[in-house]
Design an enzyme around this catalytic site. Sequence first.
Site, PDB file in Angstrom:
ATOM      1  CG  ASP A 185      -1.773   1.186   1.387  1.00  0.00           C
ATOM      2  OD1 ASP A 185      -2.007   1.870   0.372  1.00  0.00           O
ATOM      3  OD2 ASP A 185      -2.225   1.457   2.511  1.00  0.00           O
ATOM      4  CG  ASP A 234      -3.715   4.878  -1.739  1.00  0.00           C
ATOM      5  OD1 ASP A 234      -3.112   3.804  -1.531  1.00  0.00           O
ATOM      6  OD2 ASP A 234      -4.529   5.360  -0.940  1.00  0.00           O
TER       7      ASP A 234
END
Length: 418
Positions: free
Chosen positions: A107, A292
């Site tokens: 992430d 992201d």
Amino acid sequence: MKLVLGLITLVALGSCASFLEEQQPMENKIYKIKLDRTESQARKSLFDFVTTSQQYRKSPDVLGEADLEMTQTKQKESIKLYNFKNTQYTGEIGLGGQDNKFKVIFDTGSANIWLNSARCNDYGCKNHKQYDGSKSPTYEHLGYDLDVEFGTGELMGEINADTAYVGGVSIAKQEFAEIVRENGDVFAQAGFDGIVGLAYPEMAAYNFNPLFDNIIKQKLLDRNVFSFYFSRQEGSRSSELTLGGWDTEHFTGDLHFHNVANKYYWLLDADNILVNGKDLGLCKHGCKVVADTGTSLLTGPSDDLYDLLDTLNIDENCSNIKELPKLTFVLDGVNYDLDANDYVMKIDSEGNEVAYDTFASTDSFVEMGANCQCVGSFMPLDIPSPQGPAWILGDTFLSKFYSVYDRDNDRVGFARAK
């Protein structure tokens, strides 16, 4: 890593069995760890968890730095990811031993590592693989408490350290958060065992180094760069996280780089956001975007996002799919175009997401059945200053554009993915 279930978006995260594949190009040795993609278990609580400020309840004395044994420098390491319905990508990380593997989300929108501890007896922990430090000869107890409260629950953890393994790279004394108590279902139904944050260290708890910062510190790569390829081949293991560079086999055309504007998120300045080439005022005086990999959708400031949705006017019966406009993010004069097949999801009668792009034609997508509906892969999100307001370029964007994260030069690169 964020998972969201809302009126206008559905997000999926994935997991399946990952495996290691070795390639030997002429220049570099590459290890590819497949990323798995599995059925969505979208939960707003997980999104709330990762976007909530973390409260650090205990602050022991700062630890002294022990000398680290430097392992052989690797030019490039590639971790294969598995794709399920273009929505969730997971890969493997080892902790406390190469065979002690966990399925995780890599992430770029967070900085800590979270794994369930064997000391946790809550259902969300028991329902996944749990880390047991007592079985690791390299485990180090640090005792930093981490308490995250959010709208639907609370996670309590303890930051400790162990040797981490990603592909062929071993990272000594990697700090991570063991979840020792879980209130709520933030991880209970998730198809993965944890989260590995790859954002800047300013976001990390107690100023500990995220995984990639320890890779930098221990000089494990020739180039401090990593990149993501998110394949749209449903059920495949062709998606990939590459450490130490990028793979030109996964994109076409030029790779355009954009400087990081704030070393917290992978935050970039955008010139504009256009709909069919028209400026609707969504990006007045320029705006910010975040690359992201842990968010499956596109998010934007509430007012602007609702204006965009009004303009797109996606018919829930999928009747206007062919007429939907092109959405363009403009960065440093470079246009990144998303078509309807990029930003529309079809939801079947059981609530499962079906990516428009997986259909052979627009007609087959429209004719799938009367008990389905079309929704945009968007969600309103108001990121506070100083990082926000900002738009998040999640997997909806990153599956179309190969992304490169360059810590040597603090920049992000995009190219059209194959």
